[in-house]
Structures are given as C-alpha cells and as structure tokens.
Design an enzyme around this catalytic site. Structure first.
Site, PDB file in Angstrom:
ATOM      1  N   LYS A 219       0.842  -1.202   0.000  1.00 20.16           N
ATOM      2  CA  LYS A 219       0.000   0.000   0.000  1.00 20.16           C
ATOM      3  C   LYS A 219       0.871   1.244   0.000  1.00 20.16           C
ATOM      4  O   LYS A 219       1.867   1.323   0.735  1.00 20.16           O
ATOM      5  CB  LYS A 219      -0.898   0.002   1.243  1.00 20.16           C
ATOM      6  CG  LYS A 219      -1.946  -1.111   1.233  1.00 20.16           C
ATOM      7  CD  LYS A 219      -3.099  -0.774   0.312  1.00 20.16           C
ATOM      8  CE  LYS A 219      -4.151  -1.877   0.368  1.00 20.16           C
ATOM      9  NZ  LYS A 219      -5.313  -1.580  -0.496  1.00 20.16           N
TER      10      LYS A 219
ATOM     11  N   LYS B 110     -13.656  -8.922  -8.326  1.00 22.19           N
ATOM     12  CA  LYS B 110     -14.172  -9.559  -7.111  1.00 22.19           C
ATOM     13  C   LYS B 110     -15.477 -10.263  -7.457  1.00 22.19           C
ATOM     14  O   LYS B 110     -16.287  -9.737  -8.234  1.00 22.19           O
ATOM     15  CB  LYS B 110     -14.391  -8.516  -6.017  1.00 22.19           C
ATOM     16  CG  LYS B 110     -13.108  -7.761  -5.685  1.00 22.19           C
ATOM     17  CD  LYS B 110     -13.287  -6.699  -4.619  1.00 22.19           C
ATOM     18  CE  LYS B 110     -11.958  -6.056  -4.265  1.00 22.19           C
ATOM     19  NZ  LYS B 110     -11.659  -4.816  -4.980  1.00 22.19           N
TER      20      LYS B 110
HETATM   21 MG    MG Z   1      -6.813  -2.317  -4.423  1.00 22.96          MG
END
Ligand code: MG
Length: 335
Positions: free
Chosen positions: A107, A215
């Site tokens: 991240k 997803k």
């Molecule tokens: Mg992501």
C-alpha cells in the site's frame, strides 16, 4: 418466484467478524450466510449499499449455495502478500508472515504520509525479500495525475523490473487513461474503477488499465465474472476484500476457472480478520482450491444478535425484489 425467496430464507445465519485493523470506517464485518444444496453462500454487501447495488451480491450467494461452480482448471492459486502502509521494519514483519508469497502488494499514498514513506518502505522490502519477488503497489486512487507521475517514477527507480504493476494510482478513469500513456510500459491495474458488472468493459474500452482486479460478489458470482472477464479481454487478478472464508472460496473458484491466470491473486486476506469461519492461509505462496470446513460451533461463536438476523433477512427479501429475482430469471437457474 416467492418459493425461491422462501428457500433462500430457509437457513440464514449472520456472523460478525472482528477486523484486525479498522477498514472503511468499520471494526466488525457483518455478513449473512445462506445455506443451500451446495453449502454456504455469503451475502455481505457493505451496509451503505442500497438494495439495487446489492442484487448481484445476492446472486453470487445463490450461485455458491445452490448452483455451484465450473470445474477448475488448476488445483492451487498463487496469491500475493498484502503489506499495509507501515514503517519499513513493520512492513518486513508482515511480509514474512505470508508463507512463501512471491508477490507483495504494498500500500502506498496513504493519507498523512509522504512519497518518502512509500519509497523507504519499498526499498526495505526489496532489500529484504528473496530475489525474484515481484512487487505491485496499490494507491487506492490516492494520487492526482501529477502526483502519480512523480511517484511512479520514484517507485520504478527503487523496484526496477520487479515492479509488476501499479494498482489504481488515480481515482478517475480519465486520469488513468492519461497516466497510462505517460508511464508506459509500466502497467496499470484498475480496482476501485471496477465496482459494477459493466465496469470492466468500460475500463477496457477507455484504455484505462492493462489489468482488471475482479471480485466475485459485486459481479454476481463466478459464472458472471468469467463472462465479464472474457468480454473485457484484460488479464484478470481475482481479489477479495473483507470476505469471509465462504466468499474467498468463490474467489478461488473464479481463479481456478479463468482460462489464463498470469498474476497472483489477492485472496490471502483472511489475516484482515482476527477470526474467520475458516482460514485459507497460503502455503508456499499458494492456496489450494478446496471447500472450507465450517463448524456449527464457530458460526455460533461469531453469531450476531437476533435483531441483526432479522435485519439481514429483510435485506435479503428487499434485495431479491429490487433486482436479484430478475437476474435469476435471466440466468436460467432453478433450484
Ligand atoms: Mg486495491
């Protein structure tokens, strides 16, 4: 049709899964489990989603519990380690906790941090990780176009060829299009830009990304996601976000059935929860495709209060009416 709704409501359980860290402003993930002939299905649209937006999530839960999935083309799915925006020392510790993952998703662009924080974290990981480890960075749309141009160059300087792709560097499709032409041949993956069934095609047609993060639940299940991925004709990375083991099983089914799987998937997310219905932990960087073993005692231990069960039952009924009944009719399924 109401018979189908009745059968969906035959056995509904609601569990509350505590999160390791606050995420999207929540500390507990609440999901409904519905039971059918194939086992459990997970219905867990975030609480702020309206009934229409939730319709495909319910379709995915029906597929998992009542219909089942296509035959997998592989038995194990390579997965990435996920490293939050931590200090170099802590980031290395998290990386080591993922058993043998050869890809690390790191991240970046965290609010309150600087590009130097990102670069320091990535440099430490690069120096620590085994030779051959691939890195992808995930900005969650946190950079403007001009920030992204500077940041990607700085990151590329540290990671070089081991930089696999840059995930959602900017928030809008227009920014992604502009950035992509300027950082080529560095690849861009779209994640937040893909929230609805029509989005992968939109991203592909705009030329906004090289890779689609997909997803299962928002797209309406494994069969739907396979169709959508084929239509978008982008390499697909299957991912989960705050799914229980039941949802992750669907992600494994999709990753198992995709004709090509060139990248590690983001399905090693069970560590985001302090307790899950079952732990799909990677071994040597891979998760085996198999059904989770979910005991009654674990469901009971994580069960939500009865008023929450009632709330979810009503939500399922509303969602069915708002869109899922039509989607089921179009799918040709019956059960
Ligand atoms: Mg992501």
């Amino acid at each position: 049709m109401s018979n189908l709704l009745d059968s969906l409501l035959t056995e509904v359980r609601v569990v509350q899964l505590p999160l390791t860290n606050e995420f999207r402003g929540i500390t507990v993930r609440e999901i409904a489990l519905i039971k059918g002939a194939q086992g459990w299905g997970e219905f867990g649209p975030f609480l702020e989603y309206d009934d229409r937006e939730s319709a495909r999530w319910l379709l995915a839960a029906i597929e998992a519990s009542q219909i089942g999935w296509p035959t997998p083309l592989r038995t194990k799915i390579p997965v990435n380690a996920t490293i939050p925006a931590l200090s170099p020392h802590q980031a290395i510790k998290v990386f080591d906790s993922f058993n043998g993952c050869q890809t690390a998703k790191v991240k970046v662009a965290q609010r309150g941090q600087s590009l130097k924080d990102d670069v320091d974290r990535l440099r430490a990981l690069k120096e620590h990780a085994p030779v051959g480890t691939r890195f992808r960075i995930d900005a969650n749309g946190g950079w403007s176009l001009s920030e992204a141009l500077i940041a990607v160059e700085a990151v590329h300087e540290v990671l070089g060829e081991s930089l696999e792709y840059v995930e959602q560097p900017c928030a809008s499709i227009e920014e992604l299009v502009a950035l992509r032409s300027r950082i080529s041949p560095i690849l861009i993956a779209a994640d937040e830009s893909i929230r609805k069934a029509e989005d992968p095609l939109r991203v592909a047609q705009a030329g906004a990304a090289d890779i689609a993060i997909v997803k299962v639940s928002p797209l309406g299940g494994v069969a739907a996601a396979l169709r959508i991925a084929a239509a978008a004709r982008l390499p697909t990375v299957v991912s989960s976000a705050l799914d229980s083991a039941v949802g992750i099983r669907g992600g494994l089914a999709l990753a198992g059935a995709l004709p090509n799987l060139p990248y590690s998937c983001g399905l090693a997310t069970t560590s985001l929860l302090t307790e899950d219905l079952y732990r799909f932990a990677p071994v040597n960087g891979e998760i085996e495709i198999k059904d989770p073993i979910i005991s009654e005692s674990v469901i009971q231990r994580l069960s939500a209060p009865s008023e929450r069960v009632q709330w979810w039952r009503e939500r399922i009924a509303r969602t069915w009416i708002a869109g899922t009944s039509k989607l089921v009719a179009e799918s040709g399924w019956s059960w």
